[in-house]
Write a protein that holds these residues in place. Structure first.
Motif, mmCIF file in Angstrom:
data_model
loop_
_atom_site.group_PDB
_atom_site.id
_atom_site.type_symbol
_atom_site.label_atom_id
_atom_site.label_comp_id
_atom_site.label_asym_id
_atom_site.label_seq_id
_atom_site.Cartn_x
_atom_site.Cartn_y
_atom_site.Cartn_z
ATOM 1 N N LEU A 64 -156.047 98.582 0.325
ATOM 2 C CA LEU A 64 -156.254 98.421 1.763
ATOM 3 C C LEU A 64 -156.067 99.725 2.531
ATOM 4 O O LEU A 64 -156.283 99.774 3.742
ATOM 5 C CB LEU A 64 -155.286 97.365 2.312
ATOM 6 N N GLU A 65 -155.638 100.762 1.820
ATOM 7 C CA GLU A 65 -155.405 102.082 2.416
ATOM 8 C C GLU A 65 -154.411 101.999 3.570
ATOM 9 O O GLU A 65 -154.599 102.583 4.642
ATOM 10 C CB GLU A 65 -156.724 102.720 2.876
ATOM 11 N N ILE A 66 -153.325 101.285 3.336
ATOM 12 C CA ILE A 66 -152.245 101.146 4.311
ATOM 13 C C ILE A 66 -151.141 102.129 3.945
ATOM 14 O O ILE A 66 -150.589 102.048 2.838
ATOM 15 C CB ILE A 66 -151.690 99.711 4.321
ATOM 16 N N PRO A 67 -150.810 103.055 4.818
ATOM 17 C CA PRO A 67 -149.737 104.008 4.515
ATOM 18 C C PRO A 67 -148.396 103.279 4.352
ATOM 19 O O PRO A 67 -148.089 102.350 5.100
ATOM 20 C CB PRO A 67 -149.713 104.927 5.744
ATOM 21 N N PHE A 68 -147.607 103.722 3.392
ATOM 22 C CA PHE A 68 -146.295 103.129 3.196
ATOM 23 C C PHE A 68 -145.385 104.103 2.481
ATOM 24 O O PHE A 68 -145.851 105.020 1.795
ATOM 25 C CB PHE A 68 -146.382 101.817 2.413
ATOM 26 N N GLN A 69 -144.096 103.892 2.656
ATOM 27 C CA GLN A 69 -143.089 104.691 1.963
ATOM 28 C C GLN A 69 -142.546 103.876 0.808
ATOM 29 O O GLN A 69 -142.004 102.787 1.012
ATOM 30 C CB GLN A 69 -141.956 105.075 2.920
ATOM 31 N N SER B 164 -143.216 88.481 -3.435
ATOM 32 C CA SER B 164 -144.427 89.293 -3.466
ATOM 33 C C SER B 164 -145.665 88.558 -2.962
ATOM 34 O O SER B 164 -146.531 89.163 -2.325
ATOM 35 C CB SER B 164 -144.672 89.829 -4.877
ATOM 36 N N ASN B 165 -145.773 87.268 -3.233
ATOM 37 C CA ASN B 165 -146.920 86.514 -2.708
ATOM 38 C C ASN B 165 -146.947 86.558 -1.187
ATOM 39 O O ASN B 165 -147.989 86.780 -0.564
ATOM 40 C CB ASN B 165 -146.875 85.057 -3.174
ATOM 41 N N ALA B 166 -145.796 86.314 -0.588
ATOM 42 C CA ALA B 166 -145.702 86.331 0.877
ATOM 43 C C ALA B 166 -145.994 87.723 1.428
ATOM 44 O O ALA B 166 -146.643 87.867 2.474
ATOM 45 C CB ALA B 166 -144.318 85.866 1.317
ATOM 46 N N ILE B 167 -145.527 88.754 0.719
ATOM 47 C CA ILE B 167 -145.780 90.126 1.159
ATOM 48 C C ILE B 167 -147.273 90.427 1.128
ATOM 49 O O ILE B 167 -147.837 90.995 2.075
ATOM 50 C CB ILE B 167 -145.009 91.129 0.278
ATOM 51 N N LEU B 168 -147.936 90.036 0.047
ATOM 52 C CA LEU B 168 -149.374 90.265 -0.076
ATOM 53 C C LEU B 168 -150.139 89.579 1.059
ATOM 54 O O LEU B 168 -151.041 90.178 1.670
ATOM 55 C CB LEU B 168 -149.871 89.741 -1.428
ATOM 56 N N GLN B 169 -149.793 88.347 1.335
ATOM 57 C CA GLN B 169 -150.467 87.606 2.403
ATOM 58 C C GLN B 169 -150.198 88.237 3.764
ATOM 59 O O GLN B 169 -151.102 88.358 4.606
ATOM 60 C CB GLN B 169 -150.001 86.145 2.370
ATOM 61 N N TYR B 170 -148.971 88.661 3.966
ATOM 62 C CA TYR B 170 -148.575 89.227 5.254
ATOM 63 C C TYR B 170 -149.300 90.535 5.551
ATOM 64 O O TYR B 170 -149.829 90.729 6.661
ATOM 65 C CB TYR B 170 -147.062 89.460 5.272
ATOM 66 N N ILE B 171 -149.330 91.444 4.574
ATOM 67 C CA ILE B 171 -149.947 92.742 4.852
ATOM 68 C C ILE B 171 -151.449 92.597 5.090
ATOM 69 O O ILE B 171 -152.021 93.317 5.914
ATOM 70 C CB ILE B 171 -149.661 93.776 3.738
ATOM 71 N N CYS B 172 -152.076 91.650 4.418
ATOM 72 C CA CYS B 172 -153.503 91.406 4.673
ATOM 73 C C CYS B 172 -153.706 90.824 6.065
ATOM 74 O O CYS B 172 -154.560 91.286 6.833
ATOM 75 C CB CYS B 172 -154.076 90.460 3.626
ATOM 76 N N GLN C 84 -150.566 97.866 -5.367
ATOM 77 C CA GLN C 84 -152.015 97.887 -5.543
ATOM 78 C C GLN C 84 -152.727 97.395 -4.286
ATOM 79 O O GLN C 84 -153.739 97.958 -3.879
ATOM 80 C CB GLN C 84 -152.403 97.041 -6.754
ATOM 81 N N ALA C 85 -152.186 96.365 -3.663
ATOM 82 C CA ALA C 85 -152.803 95.860 -2.432
ATOM 83 C C ALA C 85 -152.742 96.898 -1.320
ATOM 84 O O ALA C 85 -153.729 97.130 -0.609
ATOM 85 C CB ALA C 85 -152.107 94.571 -1.995
ATOM 86 N N LEU C 86 -151.587 97.534 -1.166
ATOM 87 C CA LEU C 86 -151.441 98.569 -0.143
ATOM 88 C C LEU C 86 -152.391 99.730 -0.406
ATOM 89 O O LEU C 86 -152.993 100.287 0.525
ATOM 90 C CB LEU C 86 -149.995 99.055 -0.104
ATOM 91 N N LEU D 162 -156.356 101.605 -9.437
ATOM 92 C CA LEU D 162 -155.409 100.498 -9.346
ATOM 93 C C LEU D 162 -154.821 100.197 -10.724
ATOM 94 O O LEU D 162 -153.623 99.912 -10.840
ATOM 95 C CB LEU D 162 -156.096 99.253 -8.781
ATOM 96 N N TRP D 163 -155.664 100.260 -11.744
ATOM 97 C CA TRP D 163 -155.165 100.006 -13.098
ATOM 98 C C TRP D 163 -154.141 101.058 -13.511
ATOM 99 O O TRP D 163 -153.189 100.762 -14.234
ATOM 100 C CB TRP D 163 -156.306 99.974 -14.111
ATOM 101 N N LYS D 164 -154.294 102.289 -13.025
ATOM 102 C CA LYS D 164 -153.340 103.350 -13.366
ATOM 103 C C LYS D 164 -151.921 102.955 -12.962
ATOM 104 O O LYS D 164 -150.948 103.276 -13.661
ATOM 105 C CB LYS D 164 -153.744 104.643 -12.659
ATOM 106 N N ILE D 165 -151.766 102.233 -11.863
ATOM 107 C CA ILE D 165 -150.457 101.760 -11.425
ATOM 108 C C ILE D 165 -149.877 100.815 -12.474
ATOM 109 O O ILE D 165 -148.698 100.900 -12.827
ATOM 110 C CB ILE D 165 -150.564 101.063 -10.050
ATOM 111 N N SER D 166 -150.714 99.921 -12.982
ATOM 112 C CA SER D 166 -150.279 98.982 -14.022
ATOM 113 C C SER D 166 -150.035 99.689 -15.347
ATOM 114 O O SER D 166 -149.065 99.402 -16.054
ATOM 115 C CB SER D 166 -151.331 97.883 -14.223
ATOM 116 N N GLU D 167 -150.915 100.616 -15.668
ATOM 117 C CA GLU D 167 -150.825 101.300 -16.962
ATOM 118 C C GLU D 167 -149.539 102.118 -17.070
ATOM 119 O O GLU D 167 -148.882 102.125 -18.123
ATOM 120 C CB GLU D 167 -152.035 102.203 -17.159
#
Length: 233
Positions: A24-29, A67-75, A19-21, A197-202
């Motif tokens: 933030l519109e960050i491309p990822f695989q 995941s917390n560290a990943i979220l902080q890092y990508i931001c 959801q964060a990616l 974003l909710w669709k990812i959770s749903e």
């Protein structure tokens, strides 16, 4: 090089990073990890994350778990001026607190009641239920005292992703948390205001509901800590 995210399709920590990616519109695989086949338990996976936990971020050979560290890092690296992880010290401290609170208390107590009995040989007990209500009561108090629209500010932050996906597991098992009115409103506002974003959770919630009705056989994993449920065939 495009970021790689090793993730499962129904795990709250994986969902939060996705959801964060997306926000933030960050491309990822996205590289799916088959939990049922034990792909996270291999020595190859352990080279990326010795904890053998999911998700793992691969940033051109820089591997990061938690995941917390990943979220902080990508931001911090890719969108340092984003409101998802504010630079103001006090607001960031609250975001960090909510991330820690989710890890130590909210997700810890709720997932033990919602998720663990689906996949492992755990029972839903009265003590477990008390811990769920304790966690909900504390989060309700934080929302009341802070008085903001979201978990840590008047705008969405990375803390909301983690807490929303923890809450989603309650909805997945049909747990009624409506008496926690601030949590209910915050959760429903997220759904309404961020439908993509909710669709990812749903989608993940539907998977959890399927597994709850059809428990997977994980006895072959021989997990060193969590004993697998014995499935009657």
């Amino acid at each position: 090089m495009v970021l790689k995210l090793y993730a499962v399709s129904d795990g709250p920590p994986s969902l939060s990073v996705r959801q964060a990616l997306a926000q933030l519109e960050i491309p990822f695989q996205l590289i799916p990890v088959d939990y049922g086949k034990g792909e996270h338990m291999t020595e190859e996976y352990a080279l990326m994350n010795p904890q053998k936990e999911i998700p793992v971020l691969d940033d051109d050979g820089f591997f990061l778990g938690e995941s917390n560290a990943i979220l902080q890092y990508i931001c911090d690296k890719y969108k340092p001026d984003s409101n998802l992880y504010p630079r103001d010290p006090k607001i960031r401290a609250i975001v960090n607190h909510r991330l820690c609170f989710n890890l130590s208390t909210y997700y810890a107590n709720i997932s033990a009641y919602t998720m663990a009995p689906i996949f492992y040989d755990y029972e839903r007990t009265e003590m477990g239920l008390k811990k769920v209500h304790m966690a909900l009561d504390v989060f309700e108090t934080y929302l009341k005292r802070l008085g903001t629209r979201y978990a840590a500010a008047d705008h969405l932050t990375i803390a909301d992703f983690q807490l929303v996906n923890t809450n989603m597991t309650l909805e997945a098992i049909g747990f009624d948390f409506s008496k926690y009115t601030r949590i209910q409103k915050w959760y429903n506002d997220f759904k309404q205001n961020y439908p993509k974003l909710w669709k990812i959770s749903e989608d993940a919630m539907k998977e959890i509901q399927h597994f709850a009705a059809n428990p997977p056989d994980l006895t072959h994993l021989n997990h060193p800590i969590h004993p697998a449920r014995k499935i009657n065939k």
